[in-house]
Design a protein around this motif. Structure first.
Motif, mmCIF file in Angstrom:
data_model
loop_
_atom_site.group_PDB
_atom_site.id
_atom_site.type_symbol
_atom_site.label_atom_id
_atom_site.label_comp_id
_atom_site.label_asym_id
_atom_site.label_seq_id
_atom_site.Cartn_x
_atom_site.Cartn_y
_atom_site.Cartn_z
ATOM 1 N N LEU A 74 0.814 -1.215 0.000
ATOM 2 C CA LEU A 74 0.000 0.000 0.000
ATOM 3 C C LEU A 74 0.848 1.266 0.000
ATOM 4 O O LEU A 74 0.318 2.360 -0.127
ATOM 5 C CB LEU A 74 -0.925 0.007 1.225
ATOM 6 C CG LEU A 74 -1.980 -1.089 1.271
ATOM 7 C CD1 LEU A 74 -2.856 -0.931 2.501
ATOM 8 C CD2 LEU A 74 -2.848 -1.092 0.010
ATOM 9 N N THR A 75 2.151 1.119 0.154
ATOM 10 C CA THR A 75 3.036 2.280 0.184
ATOM 11 C C THR A 75 3.735 2.500 -1.151
ATOM 12 O O THR A 75 3.726 3.583 -1.707
ATOM 13 C CB THR A 75 4.093 2.117 1.289
ATOM 14 O OG1 THR A 75 3.434 2.032 2.537
ATOM 15 C CG2 THR A 75 5.028 3.307 1.304
ATOM 16 N N ASP A 76 4.339 1.452 -1.666
ATOM 17 C CA ASP A 76 5.147 1.576 -2.876
ATOM 18 C C ASP A 76 4.302 1.934 -4.093
ATOM 19 O O ASP A 76 3.359 1.226 -4.443
ATOM 20 C CB ASP A 76 5.894 0.269 -3.153
ATOM 21 C CG ASP A 76 6.932 -0.027 -2.080
ATOM 22 O OD1 ASP A 76 7.236 0.890 -1.295
ATOM 23 O OD2 ASP A 76 7.424 -1.164 -2.035
ATOM 24 N N HIS A 278 8.732 8.108 12.485
ATOM 25 C CA HIS A 278 8.961 8.790 11.208
ATOM 26 C C HIS A 278 8.810 7.857 10.020
ATOM 27 O O HIS A 278 8.570 8.312 8.898
ATOM 28 C CB HIS A 278 10.364 9.399 11.197
ATOM 29 C CG HIS A 278 11.472 8.396 11.200
ATOM 30 N ND1 HIS A 278 11.682 7.513 12.251
ATOM 31 C CD2 HIS A 278 12.421 8.100 10.270
ATOM 32 C CE1 HIS A 278 12.715 6.737 11.977
ATOM 33 N NE2 HIS A 278 13.185 7.075 10.780
ATOM 34 N N ARG A 279 8.944 6.552 10.238
ATOM 35 C CA ARG A 279 8.728 5.592 9.160
ATOM 36 C C ARG A 279 7.240 5.397 8.891
ATOM 37 O O ARG A 279 6.845 5.080 7.764
ATOM 38 C CB ARG A 279 9.369 4.247 9.515
ATOM 39 C CG ARG A 279 10.893 4.275 9.566
ATOM 40 C CD ARG A 279 11.448 2.953 10.044
ATOM 41 N NE ARG A 279 11.019 1.848 9.182
ATOM 42 C CZ ARG A 279 11.191 0.564 9.497
ATOM 43 N NH1 ARG A 279 11.763 0.244 10.657
ATOM 44 N NH2 ARG A 279 10.791 -0.372 8.671
ATOM 45 N N ARG A 290 1.922 3.672 6.416
ATOM 46 C CA ARG A 290 2.027 2.221 6.526
ATOM 47 C C ARG A 290 1.595 1.776 7.922
ATOM 48 O O ARG A 290 1.544 2.588 8.859
ATOM 49 C CB ARG A 290 3.451 1.761 6.271
ATOM 50 C CG ARG A 290 4.488 2.373 7.197
ATOM 51 C CD ARG A 290 5.665 1.459 7.393
ATOM 52 N NE ARG A 290 5.222 0.228 8.025
ATOM 53 C CZ ARG A 290 5.806 -0.967 7.831
ATOM 54 N NH1 ARG A 290 6.833 -1.061 7.032
ATOM 55 N NH2 ARG A 290 5.365 -2.045 8.444
ATOM 56 N N PRO A 291 1.231 0.508 8.112
ATOM 57 C CA PRO A 291 0.900 0.021 9.451
ATOM 58 C C PRO A 291 2.100 0.138 10.391
ATOM 59 O O PRO A 291 3.244 0.068 9.952
ATOM 60 C CB PRO A 291 0.528 -1.453 9.204
ATOM 61 C CG PRO A 291 0.135 -1.519 7.771
ATOM 62 C CD PRO A 291 1.012 -0.517 7.075
ATOM 63 N N GLY A 292 1.810 0.303 11.679
ATOM 64 C CA GLY A 292 2.885 0.480 12.646
ATOM 65 C C GLY A 292 3.162 -0.719 13.521
ATOM 66 O O GLY A 292 4.164 -0.733 14.237
ATOM 67 N N TRP A 293 2.292 -1.723 13.491
ATOM 68 C CA TRP A 293 2.524 -2.894 14.337
ATOM 69 C C TRP A 293 3.833 -3.566 13.967
ATOM 70 O O TRP A 293 4.127 -3.804 12.806
ATOM 71 C CB TRP A 293 1.383 -3.886 14.194
ATOM 72 C CG TRP A 293 0.227 -3.554 15.088
ATOM 73 C CD1 TRP A 293 0.241 -2.712 16.151
ATOM 74 C CD2 TRP A 293 -1.109 -4.039 14.967
ATOM 75 N NE1 TRP A 293 -0.994 -2.639 16.723
ATOM 76 C CE2 TRP A 293 -1.851 -3.445 16.020
ATOM 77 C CE3 TRP A 293 -1.758 -4.907 14.097
ATOM 78 C CZ2 TRP A 293 -3.201 -3.702 16.216
ATOM 79 C CZ3 TRP A 293 -3.100 -5.154 14.303
ATOM 80 C CH2 TRP A 293 -3.808 -4.568 15.346
ATOM 81 N N GLY A 294 4.623 -3.860 14.985
ATOM 82 C CA GLY A 294 5.884 -4.532 14.775
ATOM 83 C C GLY A 294 7.068 -3.589 14.652
ATOM 84 O O GLY A 294 8.201 -4.012 14.829
#
Length: 331
Positions: A74-76, A278-279, A290-294
């Protein structure tokens, strides 16, 4: 409710019922457990004690987990520029989620304002606490359903509710604000006055007792007075020592505000390391990308006593401790 840390002391049955009415949508949030990384399920019985508990999520391998692959997909190649910022497919999902529950967030705050007029109880601290938990409920719902809830460690280092101290986290993303709010304590934010203009968020921060500051000397003087008053009353303050978001995620130079308040009020400073914010939501996007889990992590370090230290020494010590809990690319 009376047993949860951060609630006003002497919470009567009537006040508890008022708070329950305001948080009528909370069962949705209480049912969302600390997800065992690959599936989302309802907790047995939807026990309310899960809502405000600090949850430690199991770490995921970003290279192999389903959420990491979804985030990459979903990001690229899906980012669309809007002026100087952008948004991708995951950001559109998060925006829709935030706006949908933002309506209920606003309604909850309006209910608090209405009840304040009806009950006519002149207790600013109580209504600020109620507003804080309304805000926190919205944050829990959106971060859980938005796959952004952080892994939280070091909660045993948090001072008890009612003790004055300053929470000093690094600041690299807008997500730092809700991430800090997930800590199992009640506190007041110190924020830029520009946030007062943000719809719903500005109202929420005002109602929860946030202190606002700009670059004028009168505003900074007002901030110190407000901070001293809160700290004398046993409140905790969240102050980002860098004063602004880092553009590249690295820990920046401290502005001295947190150390000055800590030194003059003789209160401890609690360093907090927020990793990879920031990621998830860098300054170049208007919503999480993007999802943040992990990958999103919040670590609470041991408090630092300012007694016998100069303001510069406080800054150096807090900065070193925060950096020790960050990944190499953020140090």
């Amino acid at each position: 409710l009376r047993q949860r840390p951060g609630y006003p002391t002497g919470l009567s049955t009537m006040r508890a019922l008022v708070l329950c009415a305001i948080l009528a949508g909370a069962p949705l949030a209480t049912g969302l457990q600390a997800v065992p990384s690959r599936r989302l399920r309802l907790a047995p019985g939807c026990r309310g004690q899960r809502l405000f508990a600090a949850t430690t999520l199991p770490a995921e391998k970003a290279s192999s987990s389903p959420l990491a692959r979804i985030g990459t997909a979903l990001t690229d190649g899906t980012t669309v520029s809007i002026g100087k910022v952008g948004i991708n497919l995951f950001g559109l999902y998060y925006m829709a989620l935030s706006l949908s529950f933002g309506i209920f967030w606003l309604l909850g705050l309006k209910v608090v304002q209405l009840l304040k007029r009806i009950i006519k109880k002149d207790d600013a601290a109580f209504w600020q606490a109620v507003s804080f938990w309304v805000n926190k409920t919205w944050g829990i719902i959106t971060t859980r359903l938005g796959f952004a809830y952080p892994r939280i460690t070091g909660v045993e280092n948090l001072p008890p509710q009612g003790e004055s101290y300053i929470i000093a986290p690094n600041h690299a993303s807008w997500m730092d604000i809700p991430y800090i709010a997930m800590l199992p304590r009640r506190f007041k934010y110190v924020a830029k006055s520009d946030l007062m203009k943000v719809p719903i968020l500005g109202l929420a921060m005002v109602m929860s007792g946030a202190l606002f500051v700009d670059r004028s000397k009168s505003s900074q003087l007002s901030l110190f007075r407000g901070a001293m008053q809160y700290l004398n009353n046993g409140d905790a303050l969240v102050i980002f020592p860098e004063g602004t978001r880092s553009k590249d995620g690295r820990l920046g130079r401290f502005r001295g505000g947190a150390s000055k308040i800590a030194s003059r009020c003789n209160v401890k400073v609690l360093p907090v390391s927020i990793s990879n914010g920031h990621r998830i939501m860098p300054p170049s996007v208007i919503m999480p990308r993007r999802p943040g889990w992990g990958i999103a992590k919040v670590h609470v370090h041991s408090p630092i006593d300012p007694d016998g230290l100069t303001e510069e020494e406080i800054d150096e010590k807090v900065s070193a401790v925060i950096a020790s809990g960050l990944p190499p690319d953020q140090q």
